[in-house]
Design a protein around this motif. Structure first.
Motif, PDB file in Angstrom:
ATOM      1  N   PRO A  28      35.988 -25.621  46.461  1.00 16.52           N
ATOM      2  CA  PRO A  28      36.993 -25.632  45.519  1.00 16.52           C
ATOM      3  C   PRO A  28      37.518 -26.924  44.771  1.00 16.52           C
ATOM      4  CG  PRO A  28      37.273 -26.879  47.919  1.00 16.52           C
ATOM      5  CD  PRO A  28      35.739 -25.897  47.880  1.00 16.52           C
ATOM      6  N   LEU A  29      38.651 -26.291  43.894  1.00 15.53           N
ATOM      7  CA  LEU A  29      38.313 -27.058  42.433  1.00 15.53           C
ATOM      8  C   LEU A  29      39.860 -28.629  42.760  1.00 15.53           C
ATOM      9  CD1 LEU A  29      37.219 -28.255  39.694  1.00 15.53           C
ATOM     10  CD2 LEU A  29      38.182 -26.949  38.803  1.00 15.53           C
ATOM     11  N   THR A  30      40.186 -29.529  43.054  1.00 22.47           N
ATOM     12  CA  THR A  30      41.290 -30.126  43.532  1.00 22.47           C
ATOM     13  C   THR A  30      41.618 -30.514  41.602  1.00 22.47           C
ATOM     14  OG1 THR A  30      39.514 -32.317  43.641  1.00 22.47           O
ATOM     15  CG2 THR A  30      40.670 -30.715  45.483  1.00 22.47           C
ATOM     16  N   LEU A  31      43.174 -30.385  41.604  1.00 23.70           N
ATOM     17  CA  LEU A  31      43.474 -31.156  40.030  1.00 23.70           C
ATOM     18  C   LEU A  31      45.048 -31.877  40.480  1.00 23.70           C
ATOM     19  CD1 LEU A  31      43.303 -28.029  39.867  1.00 23.70           C
ATOM     20  CD2 LEU A  31      43.599 -28.494  37.438  1.00 23.70           C
ATOM     21  N   VAL A  40      39.703 -32.954  38.878  1.00 18.43           N
ATOM     22  CA  VAL A  40      39.786 -32.899  37.052  1.00 18.43           C
ATOM     23  C   VAL A  40      41.206 -33.662  37.246  1.00 18.43           C
ATOM     24  CG1 VAL A  40      41.287 -31.708  35.564  1.00 18.43           C
ATOM     25  CG2 VAL A  40      39.111 -30.322  37.270  1.00 18.43           C
ATOM     26  N   VAL A  41      41.248 -34.817  36.533  1.00 19.66           N
ATOM     27  CA  VAL A  41      42.508 -35.895  36.652  1.00 19.66           C
ATOM     28  C   VAL A  41      42.648 -35.422  35.839  1.00 19.66           C
ATOM     29  CG1 VAL A  41      42.268 -38.383  36.784  1.00 19.66           C
ATOM     30  CG2 VAL A  41      40.113 -37.612  38.133  1.00 19.66           C
ATOM     31  N   ILE A  42      44.100 -35.722  36.300  1.00 17.48           N
ATOM     32  CA  ILE A  42      45.348 -35.472  35.032  1.00 17.48           C
ATOM     33  C   ILE A  42      45.739 -36.623  34.545  1.00 17.48           C
ATOM     34  CG2 ILE A  42      46.603 -34.176  33.910  1.00 17.48           C
ATOM     35  CD1 ILE A  42      46.137 -31.766  35.380  1.00 17.48           C
ATOM     36  N   ASP A  43      45.760 -37.124  33.790  1.00 11.91           N
ATOM     37  CA  ASP A  43      46.718 -38.570  33.413  1.00 11.91           C
ATOM     38  C   ASP A  43      48.535 -37.525  32.982  1.00 11.91           C
ATOM     39  OD1 ASP A  43      47.681 -40.620  32.687  1.00 11.91           O
ATOM     40  OD2 ASP A  43      46.547 -41.482  30.839  1.00 11.91           O
ATOM     41  N   GLY A  63      36.533 -13.134  47.589  1.00 13.35           N
ATOM     42  CA  GLY A  63      36.118 -13.965  47.482  1.00 13.35           C
ATOM     43  C   GLY A  63      36.857 -13.733  45.641  1.00 13.35           C
ATOM     44  N   GLN A  64      37.733 -13.238  46.176  1.00 12.94           N
ATOM     45  CA  GLN A  64      38.907 -13.358  44.877  1.00 12.94           C
ATOM     46  C   GLN A  64      39.255 -14.878  44.981  1.00 12.94           C
ATOM     47  OE1 GLN A  64      42.545 -11.041  44.088  1.00 12.94           O
ATOM     48  NE2 GLN A  64      42.318 -11.681  42.556  1.00 12.94           N
ATOM     49  N   LEU A  65      39.305 -15.921  43.299  1.00 16.23           N
ATOM     50  CA  LEU A  65      39.746 -16.758  42.939  1.00 16.23           C
ATOM     51  C   LEU A  65      41.125 -17.570  43.103  1.00 16.23           C
ATOM     52  CD1 LEU A  65      38.915 -20.013  42.458  1.00 16.23           C
ATOM     53  CD2 LEU A  65      39.692 -19.845  40.302  1.00 16.23           C
ATOM     54  N   HIS A  66      41.967 -18.168  44.131  1.00 18.37           N
ATOM     55  CA  HIS A  66      43.340 -18.021  44.279  1.00 18.37           C
ATOM     56  C   HIS A  66      43.907 -20.051  44.130  1.00 18.37           C
ATOM     57  CE1 HIS A  66      44.802 -14.936  47.604  1.00 18.37           C
ATOM     58  NE2 HIS A  66      43.442 -14.647  47.017  1.00 18.37           N
ATOM     59  N   LEU A  67      45.018 -19.595  43.755  1.00 20.95           N
ATOM     60  CA  LEU A  67      45.630 -20.640  43.491  1.00 20.95           C
ATOM     61  C   LEU A  67      46.475 -22.142  44.548  1.00 20.95           C
ATOM     62  CD1 LEU A  67      46.564 -23.177  41.285  1.00 20.95           C
ATOM     63  CD2 LEU A  67      48.711 -21.691  40.685  1.00 20.95           C
ATOM     64  N   GLN A  68      46.180 -22.763  44.772  1.00 17.48           N
ATOM     65  CA  GLN A  68      47.378 -23.101  46.510  1.00 17.48           C
ATOM     66  C   GLN A  68      48.028 -24.836  45.490  1.00 17.48           C
ATOM     67  OE1 GLN A  68      44.002 -23.977  48.858  1.00 17.48           O
ATOM     68  NE2 GLN A  68      43.503 -21.807  49.347  1.00 17.48           N
ATOM     69  N   PRO A  69      48.639 -24.228  45.106  1.00 14.17           N
ATOM     70  CA  PRO A  69      49.576 -25.494  44.696  1.00 14.17           C
ATOM     71  C   PRO A  69      49.748 -26.408  45.531  1.00 14.17           C
ATOM     72  CG  PRO A  69      50.828 -23.249  44.558  1.00 14.17           C
ATOM     73  CD  PRO A  69      50.126 -23.132  45.268  1.00 14.17           C
ATOM     74  N   GLN A  70      50.381 -27.612  46.135  1.00 14.64           N
ATOM     75  CA  GLN A  70      50.370 -28.366  46.808  1.00 14.64           C
ATOM     76  C   GLN A  70      51.933 -29.681  46.464  1.00 14.64           C
ATOM     77  OE1 GLN A  70      48.344 -28.915  49.206  1.00 14.64           O
ATOM     78  NE2 GLN A  70      46.623 -27.583  47.862  1.00 14.64           N
ATOM     79  N   THR A  71      51.770 -30.286  47.414  1.00 12.99           N
ATOM     80  CA  THR A  71      53.397 -31.048  46.908  1.00 12.99           C
ATOM     81  C   THR A  71      53.188 -31.070  45.776  1.00 12.99           C
ATOM     82  OG1 THR A  71      53.548 -30.836  49.776  1.00 12.99           O
ATOM     83  CG2 THR A  71      55.060 -32.650  48.439  1.00 12.99           C
ATOM     84  N   THR A  94      45.532 -26.892  44.405  1.00 13.10           N
ATOM     85  CA  THR A  94      43.341 -26.568  44.247  1.00 13.10           C
ATOM     86  C   THR A  94      43.326 -25.112  43.827  1.00 13.10           C
ATOM     87  OG1 THR A  94      43.524 -27.919  46.426  1.00 13.10           O
ATOM     88  CG2 THR A  94      41.933 -26.856  46.449  1.00 13.10           C
ATOM     89  N   LEU A  95      42.304 -24.512  43.766  1.00 13.12           N
ATOM     90  CA  LEU A  95      41.424 -24.006  43.105  1.00 13.12           C
ATOM     91  C   LEU A  95      40.080 -23.506  44.096  1.00 13.12           C
ATOM     92  CD1 LEU A  95      40.996 -23.725  39.454  1.00 13.12           C
ATOM     93  CD2 LEU A  95      43.123 -22.524  40.683  1.00 13.12           C
ATOM     94  N   ALA A  96      40.419 -22.491  44.787  1.00 13.31           N
ATOM     95  CA  ALA A  96      39.170 -22.341  46.154  1.00 13.31           C
ATOM     96  C   ALA A  96      39.705 -20.442  46.292  1.00 13.31           C
ATOM     97  CB  ALA A  96      40.343 -22.848  47.805  1.00 13.31           C
ATOM     98  N   LEU A  97      38.151 -19.944  46.887  1.00  9.80           N
ATOM     99  CA  LEU A  97      37.623 -18.798  46.660  1.00  9.80           C
ATOM    100  C   LEU A  97      38.378 -18.002  48.015  1.00  9.80           C
ATOM    101  CD1 LEU A  97      34.372 -18.220  45.418  1.00  9.80           C
ATOM    102  CD2 LEU A  97      36.067 -17.623  44.852  1.00  9.80           C
ATOM    103  N   ALA A  98      38.586 -17.246  48.374  1.00 10.12           N
ATOM    104  CA  ALA A  98      39.350 -16.700  49.256  1.00 10.12           C
ATOM    105  C   ALA A  98      38.609 -15.952  50.283  1.00 10.12           C
ATOM    106  CB  ALA A  98      40.504 -15.864  48.933  1.00 10.12           C
ATOM    107  N   ASP A  99      38.072 -15.104  51.186  1.00  9.28           N
ATOM    108  CA  ASP A  99      37.536 -15.038  51.799  1.00  9.28           C
ATOM    109  C   ASP A  99      37.540 -13.634  50.812  1.00  9.28           C
ATOM    110  OD1 ASP A  99      38.214 -16.677  53.806  1.00  9.28           O
ATOM    111  OD2 ASP A  99      39.251 -15.317  55.327  1.00  9.28           O
TER     112      ASP A  99
END
Length: 329
Positions: free
Chosen positions: A28-31, A39-42, A59-67, A52-57
C-alpha cells in the motif's frame, strides 16, 4: 531485473503545474502530512494520515480514506468510504492539494502542438505592419490639411509603446501563472484582433452608411466591444489554459453587466435604448449605394421632432422651477 514502476503520483501546484512527482514501487501507499507517510503532503488541510492506496483481494487498487475533516475527492466527487479506483488512474484531492494518480492502464491524451510563439516570425510582422499602416491612414483622415508633424507623434510613437506595454503586462501574467515570460506569444494574440478592431472601426460605418443600413450602423460600437472581449478571452486562455470554462463564464457575466449599464446610461441620456446615428466625418457621396430620399420624406420625418423638442423644453423648465422652489425653501 529492476522492479517495475507500479504508478506515478503527480502533485499539482496551485497554478495547475506539476510541482512534484513520486514514483510508486509497492502497495500500500500512504498519503498525509506526517513524516512517516510514503507521500508527504505539506498542506494544513490534510490530516497526518489522510488516505491509503492498497490492492484488494481481487487485485484492483482501492482508496481507503482515513479519519480527516476534509475527506478525499476522486474525480471531483467525495469518497464516502473504501472505493475502487479506475484502471487508468484518477484525479485525487486531499485538502486543497490536487494529485493525479497515473497507472499502467492510463490512456494518454493526444500530443499537443507547440505554442503559437514557436512558429516563424513573418506572420506577426505582417499583421503588425498592416495594423500600423491602417492606423496611420485612419489618423491621416482625421487631420486638417497642412497639419504639423507633431500631430503624428501619438500614432508613430504612442501606438508601439502602448502595444509593447500591453504585451509586457500579459507576459508578466504568464510569468506568474506559467513561469514563463511569453511576450511573443501575447504579441501574436493581440495583432490579429487589433487589426480586426481597426478594420471594423474604419470600414463598418462606411459600408453600412453606403447601403443606408441604420440598424447595422449602430452595431459598430457593440462590434468593437465584442472584438475587445474576444481579445481578452484569447489572452486569458493563453495564461490559464486549464480554466477556459471559468474564463468564458466570467467574461459572459461581465458582458451582460456592462451591456446592461451601457443601455441604462443611453436610456438616461436619450430616453432610447440606442443613440441617434451621427458621423463626425461624412463619407464620400460616391460611396453611397442606396438611393436618395425625397425632400418631402425628410420634411415629414422631421415634423414630429418639433413636438418632441417642445416637450423636452417644457420638462426642463419644470425641473428648473422645481429646483428653484426647493432652493427658496
Amino acid at each position: 531485473m529492476d522492479t517495475p514502476r507500479l504508478a506515478l503520483v503527480e502533485l499539482h501546484e496551485r497554478d495547475g503545474r506539476i510541482g512534484r512527482v513520486v514514483d510508486v514501487w509497492r502497495w500500500p501507499l500512504t498519503l498525509g502530512r506526517a513524516m512517516d507517510n510514503d507521500v508527504v503532503i505539506d498542506d494544513p488541510h490534510v490530516a497526518p494520515h489522510h488516505a491509503t492506496l492498497a490492492l484488494a483481494d481481487d487485485g484492483q487498487l482501492h482508496l481507503q480514506p482515513q479519519t480527516s475533516l476534509s475527506g478525499v475527492r476522486v474525480n471531483g466527487k467525495r469518497a464516502a468510504g473504501d472505493m475502487p479506483l479506475p484502471a487508468g488512474g484518477a484525479e485525487l484531492q486531499l485538502g486543497t492539494t490536487k494529485l493525479r494518480l497515473r497507472l499502467a492502464g492510463e490512456v494518454l491524451a493526444p500530443e499537443l502542438p507547440l505554442p503559437a510563439g514557436s512558429g516563424s516570425a513573418w506572420l506577426p510582422l505582417a499583421l503588425g505592419g498592416a495594423t500600423f499602416l491602417l492606423m496611420l491612414v485612419q489618423h491621416w483622415t482625421t487631420l486638417d490639411p497642412g497639419a504639423d508633424y507633431n500631430q503624428w507623434l501619438p500614432t508613430l510613437i504612442g501606438l508601439p509603446a502602448v502595444l509593447a506595454g500591453w504585451c509586457a503586462a500579459w507576459a508578466l501574467m504568464s510569468k506568474l501563472f506559467q513561469h514563463r515570460f511569453d511576450f511573443t506569444g501575447h504579441l501574436r494574440i493581440v495583432l490579429p484582433w487589433l487589426l480586426a478592431m481597426t478594420v471594423a472601426e474604419m470600414l463598418w460605418p462606411l459600408a453600412t452608411s453606403a447601403v443606408a443600413a441604420r440598424s447595422l450602423w449602430m452595431m459598430a460600437s457593440p462590434l468593437q466591444a465584442l472584438i475587445g472581449v474576444l481579445l481578452l478571452r484569447a489572452h486569458l486562455h493563453h495564461v490559464l489554459p486549464s480554466h477556459r470554462r471559468a474564463v468564458n463564464l466570467t467574461l459572459v457575466a461581465l458582458v451582460v453587466a456592462g451591456g446592461g449599464l451601457s443601455l441604462a446610461g443611453t436610456w438616461r441620456a436619450t430616453h432610447s435604448l440606442s443613440p441617434a446615428p451621427y458621423m463626425s466625418t461624412l463619407p464620400v457621396p460616391a460611396l453611397r449605394l442606396a438611393g436618395t430620399a425625397p425632400s418631402a420624406t425628410l420634411v415629414q420625418e422631421i415634423g414630429p421632432l418639433a413636438t418632441q423638442l417642445a416637450e423636452r423644453a417644457k420638462q426642463a423648465r419644470q425641473d428648473d422651477d422645481g429646483g428653484d422652489g426647493e432652493g427658496d425653501e
